[in-house]
Design an enzyme around this catalytic site. Structure first.
Site, PDB file in Angstrom:
ATOM      1  N   LYS A  22       0.844  -1.214   0.000  1.00 25.46           N
ATOM      2  CA  LYS A  22       0.000   0.000   0.000  1.00 25.46           C
ATOM      3  C   LYS A  22       0.871   1.253   0.000  1.00 25.46           C
ATOM      4  O   LYS A  22       0.656   2.166  -0.786  1.00 25.46           O
ATOM      5  CB  LYS A  22      -0.895  -0.004   1.245  1.00 25.46           C
ATOM      6  CG  LYS A  22      -1.533   1.349   1.545  1.00 25.46           C
ATOM      7  CD  LYS A  22      -2.381   1.328   2.794  1.00 25.46           C
ATOM      8  CE  LYS A  22      -1.668   1.631   4.081  1.00 25.46           C
ATOM      9  NZ  LYS A  22      -1.435   3.050   4.373  1.00 25.46           N
ATOM     10  N   CYS A 115      -5.466  13.080  12.576  1.00 30.01           N
ATOM     11  CA  CYS A 115      -5.210  11.663  12.412  1.00 30.01           C
ATOM     12  C   CYS A 115      -5.103  11.044  13.801  1.00 30.01           C
ATOM     13  O   CYS A 115      -4.462  11.623  14.684  1.00 30.01           O
ATOM     14  CB  CYS A 115      -3.912  11.503  11.644  1.00 30.01           C
ATOM     15  SG  CYS A 115      -3.395   9.831  11.479  1.00 30.01           S
ATOM     16  N   ARG A 120       0.294  15.039  12.936  1.00 28.16           N
ATOM     17  CA  ARG A 120       1.083  14.669  11.755  1.00 28.16           C
ATOM     18  C   ARG A 120       1.340  15.904  10.907  1.00 28.16           C
ATOM     19  O   ARG A 120       0.676  16.150   9.900  1.00 28.16           O
ATOM     20  CB  ARG A 120       0.375  13.556  10.971  1.00 28.16           C
ATOM     21  CG  ARG A 120       0.321  12.292  11.788  1.00 28.16           C
ATOM     22  CD  ARG A 120      -0.271  11.147  11.025  1.00 28.16           C
ATOM     23  NE  ARG A 120       0.600  10.657   9.984  1.00 28.16           N
ATOM     24  CZ  ARG A 120       0.240   9.697   9.132  1.00 28.16           C
ATOM     25  NH1 ARG A 120      -0.938   9.156   9.215  1.00 28.16           N
ATOM     26  NH2 ARG A 120       1.084   9.277   8.202  1.00 28.16           N
ATOM     27  N   ASP A 307       4.584   0.793  12.137  1.00 30.01           N
ATOM     28  CA  ASP A 307       3.363   0.163  11.607  1.00 30.01           C
ATOM     29  C   ASP A 307       3.196  -1.284  12.078  1.00 30.01           C
ATOM     30  O   ASP A 307       2.176  -1.915  11.767  1.00 30.01           O
ATOM     31  CB  ASP A 307       3.362   0.211  10.064  1.00 30.01           C
ATOM     32  CG  ASP A 307       3.193   1.634   9.539  1.00 30.01           C
ATOM     33  OD1 ASP A 307       2.788   2.516  10.323  1.00 30.01           O
ATOM     34  OD2 ASP A 307       3.482   1.861   8.350  1.00 30.01           O
ATOM     35  N   ARG A 399      -8.754  -0.173   4.606  1.00 31.59           N
ATOM     36  CA  ARG A 399      -7.876   0.844   4.024  1.00 31.59           C
ATOM     37  C   ARG A 399      -6.525   0.244   3.649  1.00 31.59           C
ATOM     38  O   ARG A 399      -5.867   0.735   2.732  1.00 31.59           O
ATOM     39  CB  ARG A 399      -7.617   1.963   5.052  1.00 31.59           C
ATOM     40  CG  ARG A 399      -8.738   2.953   5.194  1.00 31.59           C
ATOM     41  CD  ARG A 399      -8.271   4.103   6.051  1.00 31.59           C
ATOM     42  NE  ARG A 399      -6.913   4.446   5.684  1.00 31.59           N
ATOM     43  CZ  ARG A 399      -5.960   4.826   6.529  1.00 31.59           C
ATOM     44  NH1 ARG A 399      -6.217   4.931   7.810  1.00 31.59           N
ATOM     45  NH2 ARG A 399      -4.755   5.111   6.109  1.00 31.59           N
TER      46      ARG A 399
HETATM   47  C1  EPZ Z   1       4.394   6.955   6.281  1.00 33.97           C
HETATM   48  O1  EPZ Z   1       3.665   8.091   6.759  1.00 33.97           O
HETATM   49  C2  EPZ Z   1       3.410   5.824   6.196  1.00 33.97           C
HETATM   50  N1  EPZ Z   1       2.321   6.172   5.304  1.00 33.97           N
HETATM   51  C3  EPZ Z   1       2.885   5.478   7.583  1.00 33.97           C
HETATM   52  O2  EPZ Z   1       2.074   4.322   7.472  1.00 33.97           O
HETATM   53  C4  EPZ Z   1       4.060   5.147   8.510  1.00 33.97           C
HETATM   54  O3  EPZ Z   1       3.574   4.931   9.802  1.00 33.97           O
HETATM   55  C5  EPZ Z   1       5.050   6.314   8.510  1.00 33.97           C
HETATM   56  O4  EPZ Z   1       5.464   6.614   7.155  1.00 33.97           O
HETATM   57  C6  EPZ Z   1       6.304   6.029   9.317  1.00 33.97           C
HETATM   58  O5  EPZ Z   1       6.943   4.883   8.810  1.00 33.97           O
HETATM   59  C7  EPZ Z   1       2.461   6.051   3.996  1.00 33.97           C
HETATM   60  O6  EPZ Z   1       3.506   5.663   3.490  1.00 33.97           O
HETATM   61  C8  EPZ Z   1       1.279   6.324   3.157  1.00 33.97           C
HETATM   62  P1  EPZ Z   1       6.519  10.275   8.303  1.00 33.97           P
HETATM   63  P2  EPZ Z   1       4.333   9.517   6.712  1.00 33.97           P
HETATM   64  O7  EPZ Z   1       6.474  11.580   7.599  1.00 33.97           O
HETATM   65  O8  EPZ Z   1       5.298   9.585   5.612  1.00 33.97           O
HETATM   66  C9  EPZ Z   1       7.068  13.583  11.644  1.00 33.97           C
HETATM   67  C10 EPZ Z   1       0.164   2.992   7.844  1.00 33.97           C
HETATM   68  O9  EPZ Z   1      -0.375   2.502   8.860  1.00 33.97           O
HETATM   69  N2  EPZ Z   1       6.902  14.592  10.582  1.00 33.97           N
HETATM   70  O10 EPZ Z   1       7.637   9.350   7.951  1.00 33.97           O
HETATM   71  O11 EPZ Z   1       3.254  10.523   6.750  1.00 33.97           O
HETATM   72  C11 EPZ Z   1       5.811  12.781  11.898  1.00 33.97           C
HETATM   73  O12 EPZ Z   1       4.906  13.490  12.718  1.00 33.97           O
HETATM   74  C12 EPZ Z   1       0.693   4.403   7.838  1.00 33.97           C
HETATM   75  O13 EPZ Z   1       0.265   2.367   6.775  1.00 33.97           O
HETATM   76  C13 EPZ Z   1       7.125  15.910  10.864  1.00 33.97           C
HETATM   77  O14 EPZ Z   1       7.446  16.295  12.001  1.00 33.97           O
HETATM   78  O15 EPZ Z   1       5.122   9.545   8.091  1.00 33.97           O
HETATM   79  C14 EPZ Z   1       6.366  11.544  12.529  1.00 33.97           C
HETATM   80  O16 EPZ Z   1       6.653  11.790  13.875  1.00 33.97           O
HETATM   81  C15 EPZ Z   1       0.320   5.179   9.039  1.00 33.97           C
HETATM   82  N3  EPZ Z   1       6.979  16.826   9.862  1.00 33.97           N
HETATM   83  C16 EPZ Z   1       7.681  11.331  11.784  1.00 33.97           C
HETATM   84  O17 EPZ Z   1       7.992  12.616  11.222  1.00 33.97           O
HETATM   85  C17 EPZ Z   1       6.635  16.463   8.600  1.00 33.97           C
HETATM   86  O18 EPZ Z   1       6.535  17.345   7.728  1.00 33.97           O
HETATM   87  C18 EPZ Z   1       7.633  10.307  10.668  1.00 33.97           C
HETATM   88  O19 EPZ Z   1       6.484  10.526   9.857  1.00 33.97           O
HETATM   89  C19 EPZ Z   1       6.437  15.104   8.318  1.00 33.97           C
HETATM   90  C20 EPZ Z   1       6.575  14.173   9.338  1.00 33.97           C
END
Ligand code: EPZ
Length: 420
Positions: A22, A115, A120, A307, A399
């Site tokens: 996904k 979320c 996020r 995850d 989802r």
């Molecule tokens: C991806 O989300 C995945 N989603 C998530 O999977 C997964 O949990 C996550 O990566 C971490 O591995 C998809 O790929 C569609 P991040 P993403 O930006 O990219 C912080 C699932 O269950 N952050 O890597 O949105 C954030 O708050 C989902 O399949 C900022 O501070 O996650 C978090 O603490 C849920 N500022 C950390 O970074 C930003 O601009 C990592 O989040 C962006 C993120």
């Protein structure tokens, strides 16, 4: 609305095939916006999230076809606006921002909503786009991005306070592939899904090096062309079935997986006393009489994935002794613990740490799915609980897990989907 009724106690045995990822499919589908030519993407899982993404692409003007797992996208004439009614249903729709900016030099994308897994922010996504020359304004719930003079390569450090960002890295790569000059991303996410996106883009003519490391170099090209690509196996789906095997199985094999993407999960299970055998693209988890409690910390890849954290909590809930789970990526991602407590789990959350005292057996109860992985964990907990567990709000699971009920039934689980 549907719920899943899980009858606990059946021992799982057999093999289950893993679907395409996904979290690879979503950015790869978004990346098709970078060319007018036809892209064919195979092994796209049939999930509500991938369906939302296809709807977004067609609303943006792309021609989309889907025949079982193969999706064809032809994004001839597209426009740059992704309004709220499109993006609100799925946070990952934010990843159209990079390709729209890359190709059209402007985009207007609604801010994704809240979320349940915690705050996020998207500050790092915006910082990346600004660094390569875009002006970004957030007003009225929309992100408006403009780069009238085009995008220009730059050096950007994308590491935030919770580590790297997966979709933030994806967005910057997708914006930078058509920029003038070279972009270097330091503090890049190294997840296999980022590598899959880079492979897809390179097959379209992009020049990306270093994906899978913390430093990615993107040399801008004039244009990209159509391509064909097969999405990598879903490592989180595979890991979830491995945990089903650990919690309720005698011997469960996941097939068509990438064992090299699952090393952290395999090691965590081995530390708990399970035998995990690797054979080509298959991994087999053999049940163990008395699993060992332990400590787990989530980390960016190749560390233990956030995850898979909820599913490990389901295992620890019935593992003798005390286990500690520390969540470093999404510190508030513990909604499943409250629901597991309704099933008799002894656990407490303090800050970003859950302390779980294993009980011999959970008891079935009606529980509420909150997010995708929390819901999967509740289903796993229900597999070995005494009596029936009703997991409500099943749409969360749909989802991200393709036919989870049918796949678990293949392994001998007793469960049924019920309309409510
Ligand atoms: C991806 O989300 C995945 N989603 C998530 O999977 C997964 O949990 C996550 O990566 C971490 O591995 C998809 O790929 C569609 P991040 P993403 O930006 O990219 C912080 C699932 O269950 N952050 O890597 O949105 C954030 O708050 C989902 O399949 C900022 O501070 O996650 C978090 O603490 C849920 N500022 C950390 O970074 C930003 O601009 C990592 O989040 C962006 C993120």
């Amino acid at each position: 609305m549907e719920k899943l009724v899980v009858e606990g106690g059946a021992r799982l045995r057999g093999s289950v095939p893993v679907s395409g990822s996904k979290n690879s499919s979503l950015p790869i589908l978004a990346a098709t916006l970078l060319t007018r030519e036809r892209c064919v993407i195979r092994r796209v899982p049939d999930l509500s999230d991938t369906n939302y993404m296809l709807q977004i692409l067609s609303k943006l003007g792309a021609h989309v076809e889907r025949a079982s797992g193969t999706v064809t996208v032809e994004a001839g004439d597209i426009h740059p606006e992704a309004p709220y009614d499109l993006v609100r249903r799925m946070r990952a729709s934010i990843c159209v921002m990079g390709p729209l900016t890359g190709r059209l030099h402007r985009a207007s994308v609604s801010l994704p909503g809240g979320c349940v897994i915690g705050d996020r922010p998207i500050d790092l996504h915006l910082m990346g786009l600004r660094a390569i020359g875009a002006t970004v304004e957030v007003a009225g719930g929309d992100i408006k991005i403009e780069a009238p003079d085009g995008l220009h390569g730059a050096e950007v450090n994308l590491r935030g306070k919770h580590g790297t960002t997966v979709l933030g890295t994806d967005n910057l790569i997708m914006a930078a592939v058509l920029a003038k000059g070279t972009t270097v991303i330091e503090g890049a996410a190294a997840e296999p899904e980022v590598v899959d996106l880079a492979d897809f883009l390179n097959s379209m003519g992009a020049r990306i090096e270093g994906a899978g490391t913390g430093r990615i170099t993107i040399r801008g090209v004039e244009e990209l062309h159509g391509t064909e690509h097969t999405v990598i196996p879903d490592r989180i789906e595979a890991g979830t079935f491995m945990l089903a095997g650990a919690i309720a199985g005698d011997e469960v094999t996941v097939q068509r997986a990438r064992p090299d993407h699952l090393v952290a999960v395999t090691e965590a299970l081995r530390r708990c006393g399970f035998t995990v055998a690797e054979n080509g693209d298959a991994l087999t988890v053999v049940g163990c009489g008395e699993p060992i409690s332990g400590e787990l910390t989530t980390e960016p890849y190749p560390g233990f994935p956030t995850d898979m954290q909820a599913q490990m909590c389901a295992l620890f809930a019935t593992t003798h002794g005390t286990s500690t789970v520390r969540e470093t990526i999404f510190p508030q991602r513990f909604m499943h613990i409250a629901e597991m407590k309704r099933m008799g789990a002894h656990a407490d959350v303090s800050g970003s740490t859950a302390v779980i005292h294993g009980v011999p057996r959970l008891s079935g109860a009606p529980v509420m799915a909150s997010d995708l992985r929390a819901s999967a964990a509740l289903v796993l907990a229900g597999l070995s609980a005494e009596g029936e567990t009703e997991v409500n709000r099943l749409y969360h699971i749909d989802r991200g897990y393709e036919h989870i009920d049918e796949k678990l039934a293949m392994l001998g689980a007793r469960l049924r989907r019920v309309k409510v």
